[in-house]
Structures are given as C-alpha cells and as structure tokens.
Design a protein around this motif. Structure first.
Motif, PDB file in Angstrom:
ATOM      1  N   GLU A 215       0.832  -1.209   0.000  1.00 43.48           N
ATOM      2  CA  GLU A 215       0.000   0.000   0.000  1.00 43.48           C
ATOM      3  C   GLU A 215       0.863   1.255   0.000  1.00 43.48           C
ATOM      4  N   ARG A 216       1.885   1.261   0.822  1.00 46.65           N
ATOM      5  CA  ARG A 216       2.787   2.422   0.877  1.00 46.65           C
ATOM      6  C   ARG A 216       3.456   2.656  -0.471  1.00 46.65           C
ATOM      7  N   THR A 217       3.994   1.579  -1.047  1.00 47.90           N
ATOM      8  CA  THR A 217       4.693   1.706  -2.321  1.00 47.90           C
ATOM      9  C   THR A 217       3.767   2.186  -3.426  1.00 47.90           C
ATOM     10  N   GLN A 218       2.563   1.607  -3.495  1.00 48.42           N
ATOM     11  CA  GLN A 218       1.632   1.975  -4.546  1.00 48.42           C
ATOM     12  C   GLN A 218       1.095   3.398  -4.371  1.00 48.42           C
ATOM     13  N   MET A 219       0.888   3.806  -3.130  1.00 52.33           N
ATOM     14  CA  MET A 219       0.412   5.171  -2.892  1.00 52.33           C
ATOM     15  C   MET A 219       1.481   6.192  -3.254  1.00 52.33           C
ATOM     16  N   ILE A 220       2.729   5.900  -2.950  1.00 54.78           N
ATOM     17  CA  ILE A 220       3.823   6.807  -3.337  1.00 54.78           C
ATOM     18  C   ILE A 220       3.881   6.932  -4.857  1.00 54.78           C
ATOM     19  N   GLU A 221       3.769   5.795  -5.539  1.00 58.86           N
ATOM     20  CA  GLU A 221       3.793   5.818  -7.003  1.00 58.86           C
ATOM     21  C   GLU A 221       2.593   6.576  -7.567  1.00 58.86           C
ATOM     22  N   SER A 222       1.416   6.382  -6.974  1.00 58.77           N
ATOM     23  CA  SER A 222       0.226   7.082  -7.456  1.00 58.77           C
ATOM     24  C   SER A 222       0.325   8.583  -7.228  1.00 58.77           C
ATOM     25  N   LEU A 223       0.833   8.981  -6.070  1.00 60.56           N
ATOM     26  CA  LEU A 223       0.942  10.406  -5.750  1.00 60.56           C
ATOM     27  C   LEU A 223       1.963  11.116  -6.636  1.00 60.56           C
ATOM     28  N   GLN A 224       2.848  10.368  -7.256  1.00 62.98           N
ATOM     29  CA  GLN A 224       3.834  10.958  -8.157  1.00 62.98           C
ATOM     30  C   GLN A 224       3.379  10.906  -9.622  1.00 62.98           C
ATOM     31  N   GLY A 225       2.155  10.391  -9.863  1.00 58.07           N
ATOM     32  CA  GLY A 225       1.649  10.268 -11.226  1.00 58.07           C
ATOM     33  C   GLY A 225       1.293  11.620 -11.833  1.00 58.07           C
ATOM     34  N   GLU A 226       1.297  11.672 -13.168  1.00 56.90           N
ATOM     35  CA  GLU A 226       1.014  12.917 -13.876  1.00 56.90           C
ATOM     36  C   GLU A 226      -0.421  13.392 -13.631  1.00 56.90           C
ATOM     37  N   TYR A 227      -1.366  12.429 -13.500  1.00 57.85           N
ATOM     38  CA  TYR A 227      -2.761  12.812 -13.284  1.00 57.85           C
ATOM     39  C   TYR A 227      -2.947  13.488 -11.935  1.00 57.85           C
ATOM     40  N   VAL A 228      -2.138  13.093 -10.934  1.00 55.94           N
ATOM     41  CA  VAL A 228      -2.202  13.738  -9.624  1.00 55.94           C
ATOM     42  C   VAL A 228      -1.617  15.143  -9.699  1.00 55.94           C
ATOM     43  N   LEU A 252      -5.298  -1.900  -6.751  1.00 54.40           N
ATOM     44  CA  LEU A 252      -5.275  -3.064  -7.630  1.00 54.40           C
ATOM     45  C   LEU A 252      -4.299  -4.135  -7.151  1.00 54.40           C
ATOM     46  N   PRO A 253      -3.045  -3.792  -6.819  1.00 51.47           N
ATOM     47  CA  PRO A 253      -2.151  -4.843  -6.284  1.00 51.47           C
ATOM     48  C   PRO A 253      -2.630  -5.413  -4.955  1.00 51.47           C
ATOM     49  N   ILE A 254      -3.318  -4.595  -4.154  1.00 50.16           N
ATOM     50  CA  ILE A 254      -3.834  -5.079  -2.865  1.00 50.16           C
ATOM     51  C   ILE A 254      -4.850  -6.186  -3.097  1.00 50.16           C
ATOM     52  N   ILE A 255      -5.722  -5.998  -4.086  1.00 49.78           N
ATOM     53  CA  ILE A 255      -6.717  -7.019  -4.392  1.00 49.78           C
ATOM     54  C   ILE A 255      -6.044  -8.329  -4.785  1.00 49.78           C
ATOM     55  N   THR A 256      -4.993  -8.232  -5.588  1.00 49.31           N
ATOM     56  CA  THR A 256      -4.268  -9.440  -6.007  1.00 49.31           C
ATOM     57  C   THR A 256      -3.693 -10.173  -4.814  1.00 49.31           C
ATOM     58  N   ILE A 257      -3.055  -9.442  -3.922  1.00 49.34           N
ATOM     59  CA  ILE A 257      -2.412 -10.065  -2.763  1.00 49.34           C
ATOM     60  C   ILE A 257      -3.451 -10.700  -1.846  1.00 49.34           C
ATOM     61  N   VAL A 258      -4.562 -10.012  -1.632  1.00 55.97           N
ATOM     62  CA  VAL A 258      -5.606 -10.553  -0.760  1.00 55.97           C
ATOM     63  C   VAL A 258      -6.138 -11.868  -1.311  1.00 55.97           C
ATOM     64  N   GLY A 259      -6.353 -11.926  -2.634  1.00 61.85           N
ATOM     65  CA  GLY A 259      -6.876 -13.150  -3.231  1.00 61.85           C
ATOM     66  C   GLY A 259      -5.883 -14.295  -3.212  1.00 61.85           C
ATOM     67  N   ASP A 316     -10.492 -11.610  -9.524  1.00 67.25           N
ATOM     68  CA  ASP A 316     -10.601 -11.169 -10.912  1.00 67.25           C
ATOM     69  C   ASP A 316     -11.830 -10.292 -11.132  1.00 67.25           C
ATOM     70  N   ILE A 317     -12.943 -10.687 -10.507  1.00 67.26           N
ATOM     71  CA  ILE A 317     -14.173  -9.912 -10.658  1.00 67.26           C
ATOM     72  C   ILE A 317     -14.032  -8.539  -9.985  1.00 67.26           C
ATOM     73  N   ALA A 318     -13.393  -8.523  -8.822  1.00 68.76           N
ATOM     74  CA  ALA A 318     -13.199  -7.250  -8.118  1.00 68.76           C
ATOM     75  C   ALA A 318     -12.335  -6.294  -8.919  1.00 68.76           C
ATOM     76  N   TYR A 319     -11.403  -6.817  -9.712  1.00 64.57           N
ATOM     77  CA  TYR A 319     -10.574  -5.976 -10.572  1.00 64.57           C
ATOM     78  C   TYR A 319     -11.434  -5.119 -11.489  1.00 64.57           C
ATOM     79  N   ALA A 320     -12.422  -5.742 -12.098  1.00 59.92           N
ATOM     80  CA  ALA A 320     -13.254  -5.027 -13.070  1.00 59.92           C
ATOM     81  C   ALA A 320     -14.093  -3.946 -12.402  1.00 59.92           C
ATOM     82  N   TYR A 321     -14.443  -4.141 -11.127  1.00 55.34           N
ATOM     83  CA  TYR A 321     -15.216  -3.126 -10.423  1.00 55.34           C
ATOM     84  C   TYR A 321     -14.365  -1.907 -10.090  1.00 55.34           C
TER      85      TYR A 321
END
Length: 332
Positions: A215-228, A252-259, A316-321
């Motif tokens: 979560e920390r890694t993905q949030m750091i990456e998201s906060l550095q994104g161009e859209y942000v 998205l990676p969190i969902i993968t790990i949980v499953g 997989d289904i949660a990904y699409a949501y």
C-alpha cells in the motif's frame, strides 16, 4: 462477456486445476509410509483376517488407480467418503470444523485490511518521516516473524502476565448465549471478540505487514503520477486527490495479494489453531495426516483448493469493479 458468463468460464477453467490437486494429494497420501489399518487398530489385537476385512471395507485392497477413480466417482456425486478413524462421514467432520477456521481467517483479513491500508496511506503521505520509518520497521518485523511465535508471545504477555485476554479456544458467534452461560447477546459478542483477538492478530500480522508495504509503495507511485500533478495544478483539494485519484489506482495490487494470500492464511491457521487450542479445519487436517486418514486428507484438501479457486475468481471480478479498464474477458 457478462459477469455470470465470465464467472462460469473461470470456474470451468479451474476444474483441471482441482483434478491435478486431487491426483497429487491422493498419490502423496497413499505413498506415505505406514498402514492406516494398523494405525486404526493400534493397541488392539487383530489377526490378518480382520485386517483384510477392514481393508476390503474401505477399498484399501484395490490398486491405487482404482481407488482414485472410485473416490472421484463418489466426489462428483457429493460423497466425500467416510473417515477411517472416526465414526462419521468426511463431509460431517469438515462441516463441524470449518466454521472456526473461516472465522479465524476472515477476522485476520479484516484486521489486516483495517490496519494496513490506513497505515500505508499515512506512511506514503509522510514519506521519510519518523512515522514512515516506524511503519517500515513494523512491516519488516511482520513479514519476517513466524505467526506461531507471535501467537506464543501474545499469550505470554496478554494472557499469562497481564491476564487481560483468554489464551485458548474460541467463542462462536453463531451459537446462542445460553450455550456459554452468557447474559444476553451483548456479553456474548464481547466474549467472542475477547477470545478471537489474540489468534486474529497472530494470524493477521503477516498479511497486515505485506499489505502495508505494498500500500505504501503503490500510494507513493500514485501520488507521483502525472494525473495527480494535473489535479493539483487545477486546485483540486488534497483530500479529493487522495480519495478519488491516488487511492483507487493503488488498490489493484492489494486485491491481487488478498486473493492469492488466502492459501497462506489457511496454511498459517494450522499452527495458530494448535497454539490457541482451536478445533478448526487445520487441526483436523494435521490429525488426518498423522493417522493416514486418506479420505479425510482428500476431503480437506479439495475444500481448501476449492476455496482458493473461488478466492482467485472473486479477485478477478473485483478488478473489473475497481478498474474500468479491466473487462470480463472481452476482446478489443
């Protein structure tokens, strides 16, 4: 491809996987050194005729491939067989024991998600601050420490030394308060939480630490994104950026790990059930292996494998949501 059709398609794809699991488990169980009939008759005097009669009763006198086909034929019809060492069907034994394991695993996941996601977000917002350093140390401790050791330490501290919480067994929320002598449902659910707290933390710490790091890694990456950066340039409030832009993409990676970590949690529950004296599915599985109870080993393995497959399909289904770019197997 619609949701129902996609789910059916993925479940059909899982059939070869379950067949492969059944073949491997059946072969390993039957090739393990030892004689289940002699273990069944341990401490009793039995002649060869009695042994042969019992082997014929359970089909153990047949070749291994015939036994496998017989077992699978019954399984397709909903018959999971009869336990060698217990006067009960495998389905009945699993039904009686699966509740505590599911309660333990699901509560561990609730604990992991409820703690890891907020801590991961705060650590990402306060990158390289003291809080971030402490969170990384906690995560490193969680992923490198065995769950059974954490359970033992929790018992020594909170049950033995402080006496705040019980150290064994569970109180099941689906049983009535009168069963335990509790004064109403308020006290009943309070005791459910008290008995569940320590094993839940012991089993969920690994999941919590893993999810918090991701979560920390993905949030750091998201906060550095161009859209942000663009949203900030337009004056979008920081809270809106965190909730609508950075947070959703980071999950998205969190969902993968949980499953995918469902199998890890189910495996870890075996040790936790022994540490906290919980009569769950993991403990039953261990007893079946020790007693070479082939039918019971197969039944529990197939249930766990099926639960894992269902978890992957739900992932997989949660990904699409969460991500509109992901579709239910539709081609471009």
């Amino acid at each position: 491809m619609g949701l129902l059709r996609y789910t059916t398609y993925r479940l059909v794809q899982a059939i070869p996987v379950l067949i492969g699991v059944s073949i491997l488990t059946f072969a390993l169980a039957n090739l393990t050194p030892g004689d289940p009939v002699r273990l069944m008759l341990q401490g009793q005097e039995a002649d060869q005729e009695t042994i042969e009669r019992i082997e014929a009763q359970y089909g153990l006198d047949q070749p291994i491939h015939e036994r496998y086909l017989t077992y699978m034929g019954g399984l397709v019809q909903g018959d999971m067989g009869h336990s060698f060492h217990r006067n009960a069907s495998v389905a009945e034994l699993i039904t009686n024991r699966i509740g505590p394991t599911l309660l333990l695993v699901l509560s561990a996941y609730v604990f992991a998600l409820a703690t890891s996601i907020p801590l991961g977000i705060i650590a990402a917002k306060r990158r390289n601050d003291p809080f971030d350093h402490v969170s990384r140390i906690v995560a490193l401790f969680g992923v490198s420490t065995p769950s059974f050791w954490i359970g033992i330490m929790l018992i020594l501290i909170f049950a033995v030394q402080l006496g705040w919480l019980p150290s064994s067994d569970l109180v099941y929320p689906w049983w009535s308060p009168e069963t335990y002598g509790h004064d109403g449902y308020g006290e009943h659910f309070y005791q459910v939480i008290r008995h569940l707290l320590l094993p839940m933390i012991a089993l969920g710490t690994l999941q919590m630490a893993t999810l918090m790091r991701v979560e920390r890694t993905q949030m750091i990456e998201s906060l550095q994104g161009e859209y942000v950066k663009l949203a900030r340039a337009y004056g979008v409030p920081e809270r809106t950026i965190m909730r609508k832009h950075a947070f959703q993409v980071a999950q998205l990676p969190i969902i993968t790990i949980v499953g995918l970590n469902l199998s890890t949690a189910l495996g870890g529950s075996v040790l936790i059930e022994f540490v906290f004296d919980i009569n769950g599915l993991g403990r039953l599985f261990y007893e079946a292996i020790i007693q070479l109870d082939y039918q019971l080993i197969m039944g529990i393995t197939m249930i766990i494998a099926t639960m894992f497959v269902i978890g992957v399909v739900i992932t997989d289904i949660a990904y699409a949501y969460i991500d509109p770019r992901v579709t239910y197997g539709e081609s471009e």
